[in-house]
Structure formats: structure tokens, C-alpha cells
Design a protein around this motif. Structure first.
Motif, PDB file in Angstrom:
ATOM      1  N   LEU A  70       7.042  -2.619  -6.542  1.00 39.83           N
ATOM      2  CA  LEU A  70       5.768  -2.685  -5.835  1.00 39.83           C
ATOM      3  C   LEU A  70       6.012  -2.599  -4.336  1.00 39.83           C
ATOM      4  O   LEU A  70       7.029  -3.105  -3.831  1.00 39.83           O
ATOM      5  CB  LEU A  70       5.037  -3.994  -6.157  1.00 39.83           C
ATOM      6  CG  LEU A  70       4.369  -4.061  -7.533  1.00 39.83           C
ATOM      7  CD1 LEU A  70       4.053  -5.493  -7.907  1.00 39.83           C
ATOM      8  CD2 LEU A  70       3.097  -3.231  -7.546  1.00 39.83           C
ATOM      9  N   THR A  71       5.087  -1.975  -3.635  1.00 39.98           N
ATOM     10  CA  THR A  71       5.229  -1.784  -2.196  1.00 39.98           C
ATOM     11  C   THR A  71       3.924  -2.103  -1.486  1.00 39.98           C
ATOM     12  O   THR A  71       2.860  -1.647  -1.903  1.00 39.98           O
ATOM     13  CB  THR A  71       5.615  -0.319  -1.871  1.00 39.98           C
ATOM     14  OG1 THR A  71       6.814   0.010  -2.561  1.00 39.98           O
ATOM     15  CG2 THR A  71       5.812  -0.133  -0.375  1.00 39.98           C
ATOM     16  N   GLU A  72       4.014  -2.908  -0.441  1.00 39.37           N
ATOM     17  CA  GLU A  72       2.846  -3.158   0.409  1.00 39.37           C
ATOM     18  C   GLU A  72       2.677  -1.996   1.381  1.00 39.37           C
ATOM     19  O   GLU A  72       3.645  -1.382   1.817  1.00 39.37           O
ATOM     20  CB  GLU A  72       3.030  -4.440   1.214  1.00 39.37           C
ATOM     21  CG  GLU A  72       2.970  -5.710   0.415  1.00 39.37           C
ATOM     22  CD  GLU A  72       3.071  -6.921   1.325  1.00 39.37           C
ATOM     23  OE1 GLU A  72       2.106  -7.183   2.063  1.00 39.37           O
ATOM     24  OE2 GLU A  72       4.126  -7.577   1.308  1.00 39.37           O
ATOM     25  N   GLY A  73       1.439  -1.721   1.721  1.00 42.70           N
ATOM     26  CA  GLY A  73       1.187  -0.702   2.716  1.00 42.70           C
ATOM     27  C   GLY A  73       1.663  -1.150   4.091  1.00 42.70           C
ATOM     28  O   GLY A  73       1.639  -2.337   4.415  1.00 42.70           O
ATOM     29  N   LYS A  74       2.097  -0.183   4.892  1.00 43.89           N
ATOM     30  CA  LYS A  74       2.511  -0.481   6.260  1.00 43.89           C
ATOM     31  C   LYS A  74       1.296  -0.458   7.170  1.00 43.89           C
ATOM     32  O   LYS A  74       0.514   0.490   7.171  1.00 43.89           O
ATOM     33  CB  LYS A  74       3.533   0.555   6.733  1.00 43.89           C
ATOM     34  CG  LYS A  74       4.042   0.296   8.147  1.00 43.89           C
ATOM     35  CD  LYS A  74       5.036   1.359   8.584  1.00 43.89           C
ATOM     36  CE  LYS A  74       5.522   1.105  10.009  1.00 43.89           C
ATOM     37  NZ  LYS A  74       6.471   2.152  10.457  1.00 43.89           N
ATOM     38  N   LEU A  79     -15.091  -2.228   4.057  1.00 38.07           N
ATOM     39  CA  LEU A  79     -15.127  -0.925   3.407  1.00 38.07           C
ATOM     40  C   LEU A  79     -13.780  -0.235   3.565  1.00 38.07           C
ATOM     41  O   LEU A  79     -13.245  -0.147   4.666  1.00 38.07           O
ATOM     42  CB  LEU A  79     -16.227  -0.050   4.015  1.00 38.07           C
ATOM     43  CG  LEU A  79     -16.508   1.276   3.309  1.00 38.07           C
ATOM     44  CD1 LEU A  79     -17.223   1.033   1.986  1.00 38.07           C
ATOM     45  CD2 LEU A  79     -17.354   2.191   4.198  1.00 38.07           C
ATOM     46  N   ILE A  80     -13.240   0.249   2.444  1.00 34.86           N
ATOM     47  CA  ILE A  80     -12.011   1.029   2.435  1.00 34.86           C
ATOM     48  C   ILE A  80     -12.379   2.508   2.358  1.00 34.86           C
ATOM     49  O   ILE A  80     -13.278   2.883   1.611  1.00 34.86           O
ATOM     50  CB  ILE A  80     -11.131   0.669   1.225  1.00 34.86           C
ATOM     51  CG1 ILE A  80     -10.672  -0.791   1.303  1.00 34.86           C
ATOM     52  CG2 ILE A  80      -9.922   1.599   1.128  1.00 34.86           C
ATOM     53  CD1 ILE A  80      -9.964  -1.260   0.049  1.00 34.86           C
ATOM     54  N   LYS A  81     -11.676   3.323   3.116  1.00 33.86           N
ATOM     55  CA  LYS A  81     -11.862   4.766   3.067  1.00 33.86           C
ATOM     56  C   LYS A  81     -10.509   5.427   2.803  1.00 33.86           C
ATOM     57  O   LYS A  81      -9.512   5.093   3.437  1.00 33.86           O
ATOM     58  CB  LYS A  81     -12.431   5.281   4.393  1.00 33.86           C
ATOM     59  CG  LYS A  81     -12.570   6.796   4.477  1.00 33.86           C
ATOM     60  CD  LYS A  81     -13.062   7.221   5.862  1.00 33.86           C
ATOM     61  CE  LYS A  81     -13.143   8.736   5.984  1.00 33.86           C
ATOM     62  NZ  LYS A  81     -13.591   9.161   7.345  1.00 33.86           N
ATOM     63  N   THR A  82     -10.470   6.358   1.849  1.00 31.52           N
ATOM     64  CA  THR A  82      -9.246   7.102   1.578  1.00 31.52           C
ATOM     65  C   THR A  82      -9.592   8.451   0.974  1.00 31.52           C
ATOM     66  O   THR A  82     -10.635   8.615   0.343  1.00 31.52           O
ATOM     67  CB  THR A  82      -8.297   6.327   0.642  1.00 31.52           C
ATOM     68  OG1 THR A  82      -7.072   7.045   0.495  1.00 31.52           O
ATOM     69  CG2 THR A  82      -8.925   6.126  -0.734  1.00 31.52           C
ATOM     70  N   CYS A  83      -8.693   9.400   1.159  1.00 34.34           N
ATOM     71  CA  CYS A  83      -8.841  10.708   0.521  1.00 34.34           C
ATOM     72  C   CYS A  83      -7.753  10.944  -0.514  1.00 34.34           C
ATOM     73  O   CYS A  83      -7.898  11.801  -1.389  1.00 34.34           O
ATOM     74  CB  CYS A  83      -8.797  11.819   1.568  1.00 34.34           C
ATOM     75  SG  CYS A  83     -10.209  11.820   2.694  1.00 34.34           S
ATOM     76  N   ASP A  84      -6.657  10.180  -0.413  1.00 33.49           N
ATOM     77  CA  ASP A  84      -5.488  10.448  -1.245  1.00 33.49           C
ATOM     78  C   ASP A  84      -4.873   9.210  -1.891  1.00 33.49           C
ATOM     79  O   ASP A  84      -3.857   9.307  -2.581  1.00 33.49           O
ATOM     80  CB  ASP A  84      -4.418  11.147  -0.400  1.00 33.49           C
ATOM     81  CG  ASP A  84      -4.066  10.364   0.861  1.00 33.49           C
ATOM     82  OD1 ASP A  84      -4.507   9.200   1.001  1.00 33.49           O
ATOM     83  OD2 ASP A  84      -3.346  10.924   1.717  1.00 33.49           O
ATOM     84  N   PHE A  85      -5.431   8.026  -1.663  1.00 29.38           N
ATOM     85  CA  PHE A  85      -4.905   6.760  -2.181  1.00 29.38           C
ATOM     86  C   PHE A  85      -3.481   6.495  -1.679  1.00 29.38           C
ATOM     87  O   PHE A  85      -2.722   5.759  -2.292  1.00 29.38           O
ATOM     88  CB  PHE A  85      -4.969   6.710  -3.715  1.00 29.38           C
ATOM     89  CG  PHE A  85      -6.369   6.524  -4.232  1.00 29.38           C
ATOM     90  CD1 PHE A  85      -6.855   5.263  -4.498  1.00 29.38           C
ATOM     91  CD2 PHE A  85      -7.199   7.627  -4.421  1.00 29.38           C
ATOM     92  CE1 PHE A  85      -8.142   5.085  -4.956  1.00 29.38           C
ATOM     93  CE2 PHE A  85      -8.498   7.470  -4.881  1.00 29.38           C
ATOM     94  CZ  PHE A  85      -8.975   6.191  -5.151  1.00 29.38           C
ATOM     95  N   GLN A  86      -3.171   7.093  -0.555  1.00 30.07           N
ATOM     96  CA  GLN A  86      -1.901   6.839   0.120  1.00 30.07           C
ATOM     97  C   GLN A  86      -2.132   6.287   1.522  1.00 30.07           C
ATOM     98  O   GLN A  86      -1.433   5.383   1.960  1.00 30.07           O
ATOM     99  CB  GLN A  86      -1.079   8.123   0.195  1.00 30.07           C
ATOM    100  CG  GLN A  86       0.289   7.931   0.836  1.00 30.07           C
ATOM    101  CD  GLN A  86       1.114   9.201   0.847  1.00 30.07           C
ATOM    102  OE1 GLN A  86       0.690  10.246   0.346  1.00 30.07           O
ATOM    103  NE2 GLN A  86       2.308   9.147   1.416  1.00 30.07           N
ATOM    104  N   HIS A  87      -3.132   6.823   2.196  1.00 35.98           N
ATOM    105  CA  HIS A  87      -3.527   6.338   3.520  1.00 35.98           C
ATOM    106  C   HIS A  87      -4.924   5.731   3.412  1.00 35.98           C
ATOM    107  O   HIS A  87      -5.845   6.369   2.894  1.00 35.98           O
ATOM    108  CB  HIS A  87      -3.525   7.481   4.538  1.00 35.98           C
ATOM    109  CG  HIS A  87      -3.868   7.045   5.919  1.00 35.98           C
ATOM    110  ND1 HIS A  87      -2.967   6.442   6.759  1.00 35.98           N
ATOM    111  CD2 HIS A  87      -5.041   7.089   6.597  1.00 35.98           C
ATOM    112  CE1 HIS A  87      -3.560   6.148   7.903  1.00 35.98           C
ATOM    113  NE2 HIS A  87      -4.809   6.529   7.839  1.00 35.98           N
TER     114      HIS A  87
END
Length: 480
Positions: free
Chosen positions: A162-166, A299-307
Motif C-alpha cells: 500500500l502507498t500513501e499519496g505524496k 470534494l475530490i477531483k481526478t481524471c486518472d485516479f493517480q493525481h
């Protein structure tokens, strides 16, 4: 309803390394003891730690180096600290956190961005979960899977690591602009002056949160203290961005609390695939940030579930829990469901995605199984007959059930039909868990003529169900 023979239960082995903060005094004691150790003893202890824990992480050295950097300023001046000693100190300031120790629940589902390589009738989906661990701190986890033509889900096994986002950016607020806004609140003079005196020219939400914790201690009435804190923090931007490395898979990524606004949990993310007016798609998720006393809808915004870009929501309608965004604009405006009073369903319209005012009462508890409260179970679903809203209702013995209602496409303030009886209620083997007698969802989707609903089982585990869309619409329009 057809229940799927799948139960997603918490896995205690899914852990992340967290910085273990002992406080400066205890930290100094630990540092001094490690600094005084002979080099061979350092290597022996470090070797034992790495042998035991390195198999649980992709790069345990990087973890130790990162955590050492957070206490390196406490190391005595002039002291040469070898790499091995840095790693050992990092290990002393690292703890494992089991993300799912208490529960893995309140799921939502959306169509995945990548739909390549599928058979006819299949759809790749992303399921989000609320993972809850020690001290009841919640985070967001993901799984990827495929819905087949019969609306059965086939989930990929979760990754081992598992990895936390930076954290790549936390919004800075301008003190001069903030001071102009603050003057409109008419705070007690000592608090007003105290806030501005302690802030720098540019400050973060975390910094003013610390200032308020100290200044508001003198307010005796807890409700007055809470209201004052809320009014001040509503003026502050709590935005930030998270990024996950390219080498991480979706099930490796965990959105764990990173700011003061959410240090006690990220709760009940409701993901939705939003279609812009020109046809492009963006994924959004509303969630509840909780700092231990204060709720802040975000609110979360993403286009790729990576950023991921994370921002607070503002306005009189952006309070309490249960916010859910419609998947497209209606008559040129964004639309949002909410439950501002904790009892009834409301709807709001806005030109600004982040500011919500003038909530309109949409639904009140009507049937016995929802007399306590009614709320949404995720973003509305677009159908030819109207907006389908999966709801939740609370009845006797605090029993949670799922229901459904249909609203006009052009004017979703108009209810076209509503189920008299629950769509889904806890069956006998779903009644026991962290919170008994609960089925709950944070978002469904339509696939191959079926409504696919992921749902939580008594705030402990998660499962899935489906219902034919045409039969459900027919029942709704008949008032069933």
C-alpha cells in the motif's frame, strides 16, 4: 434484488508505515540512546528490524530515511550520523498502521477510465471503500474489477503493498485578504486580534487551525466555540493535491488523512463520473473530513485516479454529511444532494462547483422504515424516465435500509415516484457488525439494464446486489 455471493471483509495485513511522533522530549531520549550505541550494535538491531519488516514494503530504507528527516533537527549539532544509524533512528520513529483493522465498508462504484480489452457486455469499474483502522481513523481505498453482461462483478485481488499519496501542494492563504473577510464576522476583539497577530503573511489551514485551538479555549459554551471555529475556518482554503507514483497499481493507492481538517478521518466518499457539457469526463467525490470535533465537506477531483485535487466546499448548503453531486449539469447549473439538518433530503443548484447556497427541501421521511432520517446513497443515476436516487432510511432500532425514488429530468425538485417499502434491508447474516442492522451505499451505477449497488454490511464489510432497472422504474412510477 439479487445479492451477489461476495463479501469483502477487512484485511488486518494491509498496513502502511506512519511517522511515530513521541513528542520532542521522548524523541530526544530515543535519539540520545541510539547515538550512544556502538556501530556494531546499530547494525545488529537494524539488520533484525529489516529482516522482520522489509518484506512488507517495497522500499523500507526510503521509509526510514523519510521519517529520520522529520526528527533530524533534534540530533545534537556536530554529530556525524552514519546511514545505518539514520535508518535505525527512522525505524524508531515508524509505526505500522492497519488501515482496515475495524472495517472496510460504505462502497461506491464508477466506470473506470480505461475500457480497453473487454468482451461485449463487460465494463471495467472502480470500487472505492471507506477503510477504518485504529482510533477509528478512516481513509479511502480502491479495487478494480469487471462487471460481466449479467452484472456480476469480478474483482482483481488487492495488491500486497500500500502507498500513501505524496502531498504535492497545500493551498496558501493571503493574510491581507483573509483579514478583510474576518472583519465581517464581528468576533470578540481579543480573538480577532489574536488570530491576525499569530498568522504570517501566507498561511495554511493547518496553521490557523492550531491558532484557533488555543484562542477559543476561553469560550465557555462548547456550541459557541464550535460555531465560531466553523465561521472562521469557512474563510480559509483547505485545498491540497496528492500524487501517486506511476509504478503503483490502483489497489495500492490509499488516500489517508494528510491535513488537520481530516486528521480524524476521511469518511464516506461518493464517487461519480461527471460528464462536462462539451463531452469530456471528470471524476468527483464528495466526502466528510473530520478533525475530531469539526465536520468539513470536501470534494475530490481526478481524471486518472493517480493525481487527486482536494478542496473544501463552501456555503450554507455545504454542511453536515451526505452530499452527492449529480453526474451532469442541469439547465446549465451544477446540482447536489445534501442533508443539512440530519433528517431530510435537500437539493441545491450552483454556478460554482465549490460553493453551495439555498438548499431546497426535496424529501422528508414518509414511511415507517425511514421515520428517523432519510438521505442519499450516492449520486443520482440518469435514466430515460428520470433521475433515479438510491436512498437510505433509518427506522425502529436504528435499522438502516436502502430505498429508491425517481425525479424529473429537467426539474429534479419534482418527485415522480418513491418506493413504499425498502429496496434492500439487512438480512439475518448481515445484521451483526461494528454498527448492527445496517445496509448502506455511497454510490451505484447502471449496467446492461441492471442497477448495480455495492453496499456496506453493518459498518464492517461490503457486498453487492443488483435489480432490473425496468422493473424498478415501473414500481416507482406506480408508487410501489
Amino acid at each position: 434484488m439479487t445479492r451477489k455471493n461476495i463479501r469483502i471483509t477487512p484485511d488486518f495485513k494491509r498496513v502502511i508505515p506512519r511517522f511515530f511522533n513521541s513528542g520532542n522530549e521522548r524523541s530526544l531520549q530515543i535519539i540520545n540512546k541510539v547515538v550512544e550505541m556502538p556501530e556494531d550494535a546499530v547494525c545488529e538491531v537494524l539488520g533484525s528490524v529489516k529482516k522482520e519488516f522489509s518484506c512488507r514494503y517495497k522500499d523500507i530504507n526510503e521509509i526510514f530515511e523519510r521519517h529520520y528527516s522529520r526528527i533530524s533537527h533534534l540530533v545534537p549539532n556536530g554529530m556525524t550520523v552514519t546511514t545505518e544509524r539514520q535508518h535505525l533512528l527512522g525505524a524508531y520513529f515508524t509505526m505500522e498502521y492497519s488501515l482496515e483493522a475495524a472495517a472496510l465498508f460504505n462502497p461506491s462504484v464508477v466506470e473506470a477510465p480505461d475500457q480497453s480489452g473487454l468482451k461485449p457486455g463487460e465494463k471495467r469499474v472502480i470500487v472505492s471503500f471507506r477503510a477504518t483502522g485504529e482510533s477509528h481513523i478512516s481513509s479511502i481505498e480502491f479495487r478494480e474489477g469487471v462487471l460481466d453482461k449479467d452484472c456480476n462483478i469480478h474483482l482483481e485481488p488487492p495488491a500486497r503493498f500500500l502507498t500513501e499519496g505524496k502531498l504535492t501542494g497545500e493551498k496558501l492563504n493571503d493574510k491581507e485578504h483573509f483579514a478583510q473577510q474576518l472583519s465581517q464576522l464581528r468576533l470578540p476583539e481579543d480573538i480577532h486580534v489574536g488570530i491576525l497577530h499569530q498568522l504570517t503573511g501566507e498561511f495554511t489551514y493547518s496553521e490557523i487551525d492550531i491558532v484557533l485551538r488555543t484562542l477559543l479555549r476561553g469560550i465557555k459554551d462548547p456550541s459557541d466555540q464550535q460555531n465560531m471555529k466553523q465561521h472562521v475556518l469557512e474563510l480559509v482554503d483547505a485545498s491540497y493535491e496528492l500524487h501517486f507514483p506511476d509504478y503503483t497499481g490502483l489497489s495500492e493507492r490509499v488516500i489517508f488523512p494528510v491535513t488537520f481538517t481530516e486528521k480524524n478521518g476521511i469518511e464516506d466518499a461518493r464517487f461519480v463520473k461527471f460528464v462536462e457539457e462539451e463531452g469530456s469526463c471528470t471524476y468527483y467525490a464528495t466526502y466528510t473530513a473530520y478533525d475530531g470535533s469539526f465536520i468539513l465537506p470536501k470534494l475530490i477531483k481526478t481524471c486518472d485516479f493517480q493525481h487527486f485535487e482536494v478542496s473544501p466546499l463552501y456555503g450554507k448548503g455545504a454542511v453536515n454529511k451526505n452530499l452527492a453531486l449529480f453526474p451532469k449539469k442541469i439547465n446549465g447549473k451544477y446540482a447536489m444532494l445534501s442533508r443539512i439538518d440530519g433528517v431530510n433530503n435537500y437539493i441545491m443548484f450552483s454556478d460554482d462547483l465549490y460553493e453551495w447556497e439555498n438548499p431546497i427541501l426535496l424529501q422528508q421521511p414518509k414511511y415507517p422504515w425511514e421515520f428517523v432520517q432519510i438521505g442519499n446513497a450516492g449520486s443520482p443515476l440518469l435514466t430515460e424516465k428520470g433521475w433515479l436516487i438510491i436512498s437510505h432510511g433509518v427506522g425502529p432500532m436504528r435499522k438502516y435500509c436502502l430505498g429508491a425514488a425517481l425525479f424529473d429530468l429537467e426539474d429534479p425538485t419534482k418527485e415522480l415516484g418513491r418506493l413504499q417499502y425498502p429496496l434492500l434491508m439487512p438480512k439475518e447474516d448481515e445484521r451483526d457488525g461494528y454498527v448492527p442492522n445496517v445496509v448502506y451505499s455511497c454510490g451505484a451505477m447502471i449496467h446492461e439494464g441492471m442497477v448495480f449497488i455495492p453496499y456496506a454490511v453493518s459498518d464492517y464489510a461490503s457486498s453487492f446486489a443488483s435489480v432490473p432497472l425496468d422493473k424498478l422504474l415501473k414500481a416507482l412510477l406506480k408508487g410501489g
